[in-house]
Design an enzyme around this catalytic site. Structure first.
Site, PDB file in Angstrom:
ATOM      1  N   ARG A   1       0.830  -1.209   0.000  1.00 53.45           N
ATOM      2  CA  ARG A   1       0.000   0.000   0.000  1.00 53.45           C
ATOM      3  C   ARG A   1       0.863   1.257   0.000  1.00 53.45           C
ATOM      4  O   ARG A   1       0.484   2.291  -0.570  1.00 53.45           O
ATOM      5  CB  ARG A   1      -0.963   0.011   1.180  1.00 53.45           C
ATOM      6  CG  ARG A   1      -0.293  -0.052   2.539  1.00 53.45           C
ATOM      7  CD  ARG A   1      -1.302   0.132   3.654  1.00 53.45           C
ATOM      8  NE  ARG A   1      -0.725  -0.146   4.956  1.00 53.45           N
ATOM      9  CZ  ARG A   1      -1.127   0.414   6.085  1.00 53.45           C
ATOM     10  NH1 ARG A   1      -2.116   1.292   6.073  1.00 53.45           N
ATOM     11  NH2 ARG A   1      -0.559   0.089   7.225  1.00 53.45           N
TER      12      ARG A   1
ATOM     13  N   GLU B   1     -19.388   5.142  -0.369  1.00 56.29           N
ATOM     14  CA  GLU B   1     -18.677   4.427  -1.421  1.00 56.29           C
ATOM     15  C   GLU B   1     -19.542   4.203  -2.661  1.00 56.29           C
ATOM     16  O   GLU B   1     -19.025   4.198  -3.785  1.00 56.29           O
ATOM     17  CB  GLU B   1     -18.168   3.092  -0.888  1.00 56.29           C
ATOM     18  CG  GLU B   1     -17.019   3.206   0.126  1.00 56.29           C
ATOM     19  CD  GLU B   1     -17.487   3.452   1.554  1.00 56.29           C
ATOM     20  OE1 GLU B   1     -18.726   3.491   1.787  1.00 56.29           O
ATOM     21  OE2 GLU B   1     -16.623   3.568   2.437  1.00 56.29           O
TER      22      GLU B   1
ATOM     23  N   PHE C   1     -15.035  -2.438   1.437  1.00 58.60           N
ATOM     24  CA  PHE C   1     -15.967  -1.415   0.947  1.00 58.60           C
ATOM     25  C   PHE C   1     -16.077  -1.422  -0.581  1.00 58.60           C
ATOM     26  O   PHE C   1     -17.140  -1.119  -1.123  1.00 58.60           O
ATOM     27  CB  PHE C   1     -15.523  -0.035   1.433  1.00 58.60           C
ATOM     28  CG  PHE C   1     -15.429   0.073   2.936  1.00 58.60           C
ATOM     29  CD1 PHE C   1     -16.473  -0.358   3.732  1.00 58.60           C
ATOM     30  CD2 PHE C   1     -14.306   0.593   3.554  1.00 58.60           C
ATOM     31  CE1 PHE C   1     -16.403  -0.276   5.122  1.00 58.60           C
ATOM     32  CE2 PHE C   1     -14.218   0.678   4.936  1.00 58.60           C
ATOM     33  CZ  PHE C   1     -15.269   0.244   5.728  1.00 58.60           C
TER      34      PHE C   1
ATOM     35  N   HIS D   1      -5.965  -3.440   2.122  1.00 58.80           N
ATOM     36  CA  HIS D   1      -6.410  -4.130   3.328  1.00 58.80           C
ATOM     37  C   HIS D   1      -7.313  -5.340   3.041  1.00 58.80           C
ATOM     38  O   HIS D   1      -8.353  -5.514   3.668  1.00 58.80           O
ATOM     39  CB  HIS D   1      -7.140  -3.165   4.275  1.00 58.80           C
ATOM     40  CG  HIS D   1      -6.282  -2.042   4.772  1.00 58.80           C
ATOM     41  ND1 HIS D   1      -5.803  -1.041   3.941  1.00 58.80           N
ATOM     42  CD2 HIS D   1      -5.840  -1.738   6.011  1.00 58.80           C
ATOM     43  CE1 HIS D   1      -5.087  -0.197   4.643  1.00 58.80           C
ATOM     44  NE2 HIS D   1      -5.074  -0.577   5.896  1.00 58.80           N
TER      45      HIS D   1
ATOM     46  N   ASP E   1      -8.979  -5.910  12.918  1.00 59.11           N
ATOM     47  CA  ASP E   1     -10.271  -5.308  12.546  1.00 59.11           C
ATOM     48  C   ASP E   1     -11.387  -6.344  12.470  1.00 59.11           C
ATOM     49  O   ASP E   1     -12.570  -5.992  12.458  1.00 59.11           O
ATOM     50  CB  ASP E   1     -10.150  -4.568  11.224  1.00 59.11           C
ATOM     51  CG  ASP E   1      -9.366  -3.274  11.368  1.00 59.11           C
ATOM     52  OD1 ASP E   1      -8.897  -2.982  12.483  1.00 59.11           O
ATOM     53  OD2 ASP E   1      -9.228  -2.547  10.374  1.00 59.11           O
TER      54      ASP E   1
ATOM     55  N   ARG F   1      -1.792  -4.954   2.692  1.00 57.35           N
ATOM     56  CA  ARG F   1      -1.540  -4.005   3.770  1.00 57.35           C
ATOM     57  C   ARG F   1      -0.151  -4.169   4.379  1.00 57.35           C
ATOM     58  O   ARG F   1       0.513  -3.197   4.704  1.00 57.35           O
ATOM     59  CB  ARG F   1      -2.580  -4.210   4.878  1.00 57.35           C
ATOM     60  CG  ARG F   1      -2.380  -3.310   6.076  1.00 57.35           C
ATOM     61  CD  ARG F   1      -3.224  -3.776   7.252  1.00 57.35           C
ATOM     62  NE  ARG F   1      -3.236  -2.792   8.329  1.00 57.35           N
ATOM     63  CZ  ARG F   1      -3.721  -3.043   9.540  1.00 57.35           C
ATOM     64  NH1 ARG F   1      -4.249  -4.219   9.805  1.00 57.35           N
ATOM     65  NH2 ARG F   1      -3.702  -2.123  10.478  1.00 57.35           N
TER      66      ARG F   1
END
Length: 310
Positions: free
Chosen positions: A8, A55, A80, A106, A114, A164
């Site tokens: 990233r 989004e 998302f 991610h 998460d 990530r």
């Protein structure tokens, strides 16, 4: 010695470098610091928009920008996009063959603490089935930069899965990244190990461990999931005893499925998949989750030996 950075971070760097192309317009879903599009926003604020946590609207804006001649780059977490916005991607990007680039960071268990809601393990499956959509999942920082650059040059929708966490540096700057091409990074005649993204380094370590036991494993980095390198897969099916796929994704719909679809029709061989098998993830460190769900070099070795009946 080259400093190892996360894919990233590499994405953020190359996107800011490529921003000299005035057709590029970046849209961010309120996660610029995490996705590293913040670097582009500082250099080219006139071609950058934070759409907020909206989004679905972001995808619609991108499709509109593409119709106006821009090369829109949509950037957020994989949960998302495509996770939350599949319908918009299907209708106004893929169906319309819009020149929209979806750069999602991610993905998979690697997002760690998460938890399951944010661990997108079905993004490749969702994107691979859509007509017109190109799907890329690069590994280290070098390949990520090459993949992003090619995605922006390609005419049509592209989904790029960007990791990530840091990956071992496996590619040098001279690599010629091509859509639809896989790369043999270690040759071998006994078994083939095939992976994308964060799992390429894992299977490479598995191949080195197998070598110490007298097993020569071929390692293929299959970063272009769609189109996929059919010729390279068939070659592996014919020249080795079978194929082990490994991915930080659900077992169904990703690389394992793609390889099975090809080999079953053109060159049947034994195929075993290492992935998250019909269950959701959970909160934990990426390393602990990889161990719990079997995304390890030890499991790579076990699957290879099962095929070889070693």
């Amino acid at each position: 010695m080259t400093k190892i950075i996360a894919p990233r971070d590499a994405y953020g760097e190359i996107l800011a470098d490529l921003g000299q192309n005035k057709d590029i317009f970046v849209l961010n879903g309120d996660v610029a610091t995490a996705t590293k599009t913040i670097h582009f926003s500082k250099k080219y604020p006139e071609r950058y928009l934070n759409t907020g946590i909206a989004e679905q609207n972001m995808i619609g804006m991108a499709a509109g920008l593409a119709r106006s001649g821009f090369v829109p780059v949509v950037s957020t977490f994989a949960c998302f996009a495509p996770g939350r916005v599949y319908d918009q991607i299907r209708q106004v990007v893929a169906y319309s063959n819009s020149n929209v680039k979806i750069m999602s960071t991610h993905p998979g268990l690697a997002i760690g603490a998460d938890g399951a809601i944010h661990q997108c393990l079905d993004d490749i499956s969702l994107m691979r089935e859509l007509p017109n959509m190109v799907v890329l999942a690069p590994s280290d920082q070098v390949e990520t930069k090459k993949a992003v650059a090619i995605a922006l040059e390609h005419k049509g929708p592209v989904y790029v899965r960007i990791g990530r966490k840091e990956c071992p540096l496996l590619f040098d700057e001279n690599i010629e990244f091509r859509i639809g091409k896989g790369y043999t990074i270690k040759d071998g005649h006994d078994i083939t190990l095939m992976a994308h993204g964060s799992m390429v380094g894992v299977v490479y370590e598995g191949a080195k461990a197998l070598q110490k036991e007298g097993i020569e494993a071929r390692v293929i980095n299959m970063s272009s999931i769609k189109p996929i390198d059919v010729e390279l897969i068939i070659k592996a099916a014919k020249e080795t005893a079978g194929i082990v796929t490994a991915e930080d994704h659900f077992l169904y719909g990703g690389l394992y499925s793609a390889v099975c679809e090809i080999t079953s029709q053109q060159s049947p061989c034994k195929v075993k998949g290492i992935a998250v098998n019909d269950t959701f993830g959970e909160s934990g460190s990426p390393q602990d989750l990889y161990e719990k769900y079997g995304l390890t070099k030890e499991n790579v070795m076990n699957k290879a030996k099962e095929i070889l009946e070693y």
